[in-house]
Scaffold this motif. Structure first.
Motif, PDB file in Angstrom:
ATOM      1  N   ALA A   8      54.634  67.413 -50.143  1.00  0.00           N
ATOM      2  CA  ALA A   8      55.239  66.682 -49.152  1.00  0.00           C
ATOM      3  C   ALA A   8      54.441  66.615 -47.875  1.00  0.00           C
ATOM      4  O   ALA A   8      53.261  67.515 -47.773  1.00  0.00           O
ATOM      5  N   PRO A   9      54.521  65.692 -47.103  1.00  0.00           N
ATOM      6  CA  PRO A   9      53.558  65.312 -46.002  1.00  0.00           C
ATOM      7  C   PRO A   9      53.443  66.690 -44.903  1.00  0.00           C
ATOM      8  O   PRO A   9      52.554  66.821 -44.418  1.00  0.00           O
ATOM      9  N   GLY A  10      54.685  67.137 -44.632  1.00  0.00           N
ATOM     10  CA  GLY A  10      54.853  68.361 -43.884  1.00  0.00           C
ATOM     11  C   GLY A  10      54.123  69.706 -44.472  1.00  0.00           C
ATOM     12  O   GLY A  10      54.117  70.564 -43.679  1.00  0.00           O
ATOM     13  N   VAL A  11      53.593  69.703 -45.601  1.00  0.00           N
ATOM     14  CA  VAL A  11      53.083  70.998 -46.131  1.00  0.00           C
ATOM     15  C   VAL A  11      51.509  70.785 -45.746  1.00  0.00           C
ATOM     16  O   VAL A  11      50.800  70.015 -46.302  1.00  0.00           O
ATOM     17  N   GLN A  12      50.947  71.769 -45.155  1.00  0.00           N
ATOM     18  CA  GLN A  12      49.472  71.909 -44.896  1.00  0.00           C
ATOM     19  C   GLN A  12      48.786  72.662 -46.184  1.00  0.00           C
ATOM     20  O   GLN A  12      49.268  73.591 -46.557  1.00  0.00           O
ATOM     21  N   LEU A  13      47.793  72.074 -46.765  1.00  0.00           N
ATOM     22  CA  LEU A  13      47.050  72.332 -48.074  1.00  0.00           C
ATOM     23  C   LEU A  13      45.842  72.928 -47.857  1.00  0.00           C
ATOM     24  O   LEU A  13      45.053  72.413 -46.952  1.00  0.00           O
ATOM     25  N   LEU A  14      45.569  74.055 -48.513  1.00  0.00           N
ATOM     26  CA  LEU A  14      44.298  74.495 -48.634  1.00  0.00           C
ATOM     27  C   LEU A  14      43.678  74.708 -50.005  1.00  0.00           C
ATOM     28  O   LEU A  14      44.570  75.466 -50.897  1.00  0.00           O
ATOM     29  N   VAL A  15      42.689  74.238 -50.497  1.00  0.00           N
ATOM     30  CA  VAL A  15      42.169  74.390 -51.641  1.00  0.00           C
ATOM     31  C   VAL A  15      40.730  75.156 -51.700  1.00  0.00           C
ATOM     32  O   VAL A  15      39.878  74.762 -50.931  1.00  0.00           O
ATOM     33  N   LEU A  16      41.016  76.418 -52.348  1.00  0.00           N
ATOM     34  CA  LEU A  16      39.887  77.422 -52.218  1.00  0.00           C
ATOM     35  C   LEU A  16      38.553  77.031 -52.999  1.00  0.00           C
ATOM     36  O   LEU A  16      37.513  77.474 -52.785  1.00  0.00           O
ATOM     37  N   ASN A  17      38.858  76.419 -54.136  1.00  0.00           N
ATOM     38  CA  ASN A  17      37.892  76.185 -55.217  1.00  0.00           C
ATOM     39  C   ASN A  17      36.889  77.225 -55.635  1.00  0.00           C
ATOM     40  O   ASN A  17      35.909  77.196 -55.534  1.00  0.00           O
ATOM     41  N   LYS A  18      37.713  78.534 -55.912  1.00  0.00           N
ATOM     42  CA  LYS A  18      36.995  79.491 -56.384  1.00  0.00           C
ATOM     43  C   LYS A  18      36.140  79.444 -57.436  1.00  0.00           C
ATOM     44  O   LYS A  18      36.623  78.530 -58.571  1.00  0.00           O
ATOM     45  N   LYS A  19      35.096  80.124 -57.591  1.00  0.00           N
ATOM     46  CA  LYS A  19      34.172  79.889 -58.729  1.00  0.00           C
ATOM     47  C   LYS A  19      34.146  80.917 -59.753  1.00  0.00           C
ATOM     48  O   LYS A  19      33.794  80.788 -60.922  1.00  0.00           O
ATOM     49  N   GLY A  20      34.969  81.799 -59.740  1.00  0.00           N
ATOM     50  CA  GLY A  20      35.289  82.844 -60.573  1.00  0.00           C
ATOM     51  C   GLY A  20      36.451  83.705 -60.290  1.00  0.00           C
ATOM     52  O   GLY A  20      37.085  83.387 -59.087  1.00  0.00           O
ATOM     53  N   PRO A  21      36.563  84.886 -61.012  1.00  0.00           N
ATOM     54  CA  PRO A  21      37.980  85.711 -60.719  1.00  0.00           C
ATOM     55  C   PRO A  21      37.896  86.255 -59.212  1.00  0.00           C
ATOM     56  O   PRO A  21      38.836  86.396 -58.824  1.00  0.00           O
ATOM     57  N   LEU A  22      36.498  86.691 -59.042  1.00  0.00           N
ATOM     58  CA  LEU A  22      36.310  87.165 -57.735  1.00  0.00           C
ATOM     59  C   LEU A  22      35.219  86.473 -57.001  1.00  0.00           C
ATOM     60  O   LEU A  22      34.072  86.842 -57.083  1.00  0.00           O
ATOM     61  N   ASP A  23      35.560  85.608 -56.122  1.00  0.00           N
ATOM     62  CA  ASP A  23      34.567  84.737 -55.220  1.00  0.00           C
ATOM     63  C   ASP A  23      34.711  85.289 -53.881  1.00  0.00           C
ATOM     64  O   ASP A  23      35.578  84.892 -53.185  1.00  0.00           O
ATOM     65  N   ILE A  24      33.808  85.874 -53.485  1.00  0.00           N
ATOM     66  CA  ILE A  24      33.756  86.520 -52.207  1.00  0.00           C
ATOM     67  C   ILE A  24      33.854  85.508 -50.996  1.00  0.00           C
ATOM     68  O   ILE A  24      34.669  85.790 -50.220  1.00  0.00           O
ATOM     69  N   LYS A  25      32.954  84.519 -51.065  1.00  0.00           N
ATOM     70  CA  LYS A  25      33.236  83.423 -49.942  1.00  0.00           C
ATOM     71  C   LYS A  25      34.565  82.868 -50.107  1.00  0.00           C
ATOM     72  O   LYS A  25      35.027  82.560 -49.003  1.00  0.00           O
ATOM     73  N   ALA A  26      35.136  82.642 -51.264  1.00  0.00           N
ATOM     74  CA  ALA A  26      36.526  82.026 -51.048  1.00  0.00           C
ATOM     75  C   ALA A  26      37.450  83.235 -50.652  1.00  0.00           C
ATOM     76  O   ALA A  26      38.501  82.574 -49.602  1.00  0.00           O
ATOM     77  N   LEU A  27      37.295  84.448 -50.954  1.00  0.00           N
ATOM     78  CA  LEU A  27      38.088  85.450 -50.241  1.00  0.00           C
ATOM     79  C   LEU A  27      38.122  85.334 -48.997  1.00  0.00           C
ATOM     80  O   LEU A  27      39.196  85.467 -48.265  1.00  0.00           O
ATOM     81  N   PHE A  28      36.639  84.928 -48.124  1.00  0.00           N
ATOM     82  CA  PHE A  28      36.769  85.197 -46.832  1.00  0.00           C
ATOM     83  C   PHE A  28      37.204  83.992 -46.235  1.00  0.00           C
ATOM     84  O   PHE A  28      37.650  84.037 -44.937  1.00  0.00           O
ATOM     85  N   ARG A  29      37.192  83.000 -46.838  1.00  0.00           N
ATOM     86  CA  ARG A  29      37.726  81.521 -46.309  1.00  0.00           C
ATOM     87  C   ARG A  29      39.176  81.907 -46.316  1.00  0.00           C
ATOM     88  O   ARG A  29      39.833  81.317 -45.275  1.00  0.00           O
ATOM     89  N   LEU A  30      39.846  82.385 -47.196  1.00  0.00           N
ATOM     90  CA  LEU A  30      41.243  82.744 -47.176  1.00  0.00           C
ATOM     91  C   LEU A  30      41.695  83.674 -45.982  1.00  0.00           C
ATOM     92  O   LEU A  30      42.618  83.303 -45.389  1.00  0.00           O
ATOM     93  N   ARG A  31      40.832  84.809 -45.848  1.00  0.00           N
ATOM     94  CA  ARG A  31      41.132  85.487 -44.456  1.00  0.00           C
ATOM     95  C   ARG A  31      41.083  84.911 -43.255  1.00  0.00           C
ATOM     96  O   ARG A  31      41.925  85.203 -42.680  1.00  0.00           O
ATOM     97  N   LYS A  32      40.250  84.122 -43.230  1.00  0.00           N
ATOM     98  CA  LYS A  32      39.913  83.286 -42.073  1.00  0.00           C
ATOM     99  C   LYS A  32      41.129  82.373 -41.720  1.00  0.00           C
ATOM    100  O   LYS A  32      41.675  81.996 -40.713  1.00  0.00           O
TER     101      LYS A  32
END
Length: 362
Positions: free
Chosen positions: A51-75
């Motif tokens: 729905a238009p009212g939902v804010q979407l974030l796509v992490l595009n993680k590169k593997g099971p534990l992607d540290i950069k994606a993890l910190f993007r999510l935290r921020k």
């Protein structure tokens, strides 16, 4: 209240559909800001349902534990002041890692149960991180009991929450023409062994001997090419190349439901099948296997329910339903009323919001 639902992909699986449906529903609730986080990639048929009212974030993680994606999510969680993270199925890992260093409350939504290792023990990450779960929703009573037994969570905070569906409108461009002078059967299920398409193929092979003017559409994604090839081989061996078709993932399955004389689910195992709820909303007559919580949706008053892995019984009940259209229509009407009452968006969101409010205040 700011709520972020998190899921691994936007493919049309049961957990993914529920995550999108919940985020969409919450975006329409006054006082709630809804986010949807996708851990892998943005591709998938569900993208267009957000729905238009939902804010979407796509992490595009590169593997099971992607540290950069993890910190993007935290921020992201910090910047958006997220109060509740509602993680579906295997997507719990990143928010669970972040939870001890964050202010949000973590809800885990168990759609499939705890995976079992080859040695018979429960998969340890679920048990390891479960003390961080502030609440657990399970889609079937069996999953509730398993979670209460194996997770380090207060049993009073593990709760049954039935799946719900939202009927999709079929646009003129999405409409599917019904084959002339044919009975149409539809099965909507991703190509996975648990859905037991082989059971359906064997049943249809029996059915066409008595009802030859038949078309069967199997809707669902199939990422396992070996399994897909095995189904194609079974279809060919059964002589059903011009009868049973693997249609792949479809952006709007209701386009097929609308032309169906009968909708089927031939699974060998299930939680609470979202597909059966969709069939009900579409007004389909239904034959399904008696697995998981299927009987909570379909019973003998509202459809036909048969033992799993019994092609002859599946075929016999499909034949009866197709040759008794008035009875099938009556059962379809009962099923439609049942799903509207017990598996609606309103009923599920009322329960979810009550839990969110309770855990945020603790």
């Amino acid at each position: 209240m700011v709520v972020a639902h998190i899921i691994d992909s936007l493919d049309t699986g049961g957990a993914e559909v529920v995550a999108v449906n919940m985020a969409n529903a919450l975006s329409r609730v006054e006082g709630v800001t809804a986010h949807l986080v996708v851990t892998r990639h943005a591709e998938g048929d569900l993208r267009q349902r957000i729905a238009p009212g939902v804010q979407l974030l796509v992490l595009n993680k590169k593997g099971p534990l992607d540290i950069k994606a993890l910190f993007r999510l935290r921020k992201y969680f910090i910047r958006e002041n997220v109060d509740v993270v509602h993680a579906h199925s295997t997507s719990f890992l990143y928010p669970a890692i972040l939870e001890p260093f964050s202010n949000f409350m973590l809800v885990w939504h168990d759609h499939y149960g705890l995976p079992v290792r080859p040695d018979g023990k429960r998969n340890y990450p679920y048990k390891l991180f479960s003390p961080l779960f502030d609440h657990v929703f399970c889609v079937s009573q069996q999953l509730v009991e398993n979670a209460q037994k194996h997770l380090h969570v207060n049993p009073h905070h593990i709760q049954l929450l039935y799946n719900f569906s939202v009927p999709l409108q079929v646009s003129p461009a999405q409409q599917v023409a019904k084959p002339k002078d044919k009975k149409v059967i539809v099965m909507s299920a991703n190509l996975r062994p648990q859905k037991d398409h082989g059971n359906l193929i064997a049943a249809v092979q029996l059915l066409v001997q008595k009802l030859p003017d038949l078309v069967v559409y199997c809707i669902g994604a199939g990422k396992d090419e070996a399994y897909k090839d095995s189904l194609k081989a079974k279809i060919e061996a059964a002589g059903l190349q011009n009868t049973l078709f693997l249609m792949g993932a479809q952006p709007n399955p209701f386009a097929y439901y609308n032309i169906a004389d009968l909708a089927v689910l031939s699974s060998s195992s299930e939680g609470l099948p979202l597909t059966l709820i969709e069939y009900g909303f579409a007004g389909c007559a239904v034959v399904c296997t008696d697995v998981g919580q299927s009987a909570a949706v379909v019973n003998r008053e509202s459809g036909w329910i048969v033992p799993a892995a019994h092609p002859q019984e599946l075929a016999d009940n499909m034949l009866y339903a197709l040759t008794h259209p008035e009875e099938a229509a009556q059962k379809a009407t009962r099923l439609q009323k049942h799903v509207h009452k017990f598996f609606s968006e309103e009923a599920a969101i009322e329960v979810v919001l009550k839990v969110y409010n309770a855990i945020v205040k603790t």
